[in-house]
Design an enzyme around this catalytic site. Structure first.
Site: not given
Ligand code: THU
Length: 279
Positions: A192-194, A203, A205, A236, A239
């Site tokens: 995941n990259i925020e 996310c 995935e 989520c 995804c």
């Molecule tokens: N996130 C994912 O990368 N995959 C998931 O299946 C659930 C959530 C990430 C998104 C965000 O960066 C962090 O987790 C918190 O929601």
């Protein structure tokens, strides 16, 4: 065709016009993915060993209704129109009944598509995005190969754990890793990259899936998802949608840093999905 009496087979002879080779491979790859994605069946495209521009497209329909749905599908018709511009197509066999021998191949969706049952032709197309480029695949013989990397032998969870290390989760501090296996055994990882806007977060995935798609892969078998939590971290909603549309009924393996936390089929996580069949 009567839909009550099971699976059907169609065979077309395709003579590609000079120079249309590459375009044909692209069309054929899209068609193959579409056949699986929409559950029409499976298509095998076989290059004639003696005529380099001659191919045989063998379509194994799930049943006669699937063949009819496919013929009426605008997405299929658009692809067919493209094909007719670059090839002469002769329908050799149209919807004959097949024996039960094909059943195993057709029972399940792309998650069960085995690399070794797919034509070498198909893998040549899939290899386009690899580091070694086209060189490796051009004009290779058709037939089974690459048994070493068949589904089940790759440590997908391990790959997802390693990918998680690269997560950029400065805002949630919730790091996720994913590893997606394509039909030919290639593994694409994601994390995941925020960012400061929060809303543009992506996310793990989807990163994995988009990496794979951008390298030309269209058939997928499994995805592993890893987070550092006691409870499993399922994908989520966004995804699930993307995984469904591009990966079909994938097997989803959930794990944390020390153990596996469960396996699911995507169809169970996304019942009554919306997808292109409804457009
Ligand atoms: N996130 C994912 O990368 N995959 C998931 O299946 C659930 C959530 C990430 C998104 C965000 O960066 C962090 O987790 C918190 O929601």
């Amino acid at each position: 065709m009567d839909s009550s009496d099971g699976r059907r087979l169609s065979v077309s002879l395709i003579d590609v016009l000079e120079g249309g080779d590459t375009k044909f491979l692209v069309i054929a790859t899209h068609f193959e993915a579409l056949m699986i994605r929409k559950e029409y069946g499976r298509v095998e495209t076989i290059r004639d060993e003696t005529h380099p521009l001659r191919f045989y497209a063998v379509r194994y329909w799930i049943d006669a209704t699937a063949a009819e749905r496919c013929h009426g599908d605008p997405e299929v018709q658009a692809l067919t129109a493209q094909l007719y511009r670059i090839a002469r197509v002769t329908h050799v066999v149209n919807g004959v009944r097949q024996g039960d021998g094909m059943r195993a191949l057709l029972d399940e969706r792309r998650a069960r598509v085995e690399a070794d049952r797919r034509s070498g032709f198909d893998r040549r197309v899939k290899d386009v995005g690899r580091r070694e480029g086209n060189r490796r695949g051009v004009n290779r013989r058709l037939g089974p190969r690459r048994t070493h990397d068949r589904s089940g032998e790759v440590d997908l969870i391990g790959a997802a754990r390693r990918a998680r290390e690269n997560a950029d989760a400065a805002f949630s501090h919730f790091k996720v890793g994913a590893a997606l296996e394509s039909g030919d055994g290639t593994v694409f990882t994601g994390c995941n990259i925020e960012n400061a806007t929060y809303g543009l977060t992506i996310c793990a995935e989807r990163v994995a899936m988009f990496k794979a798609l951008s390298e030309g892969h269209r058939v997928f078998t499994r995805i592993a998802i890893v987070a550092d939590t006691q409870a499993p971290t399922p994908p989520c909603g966004a995804c699930r949608q993307i995984l469904w549309e591009f990966g079909g009924n994938l097997e989803i393996q959930l794990a944390n840093l020390t153990e596996e936390k469960g396996r699911h089929l995507l169809k169970d996580l996304l019942p009554l999905p919306f997808d292109a069949r409804l457009l």
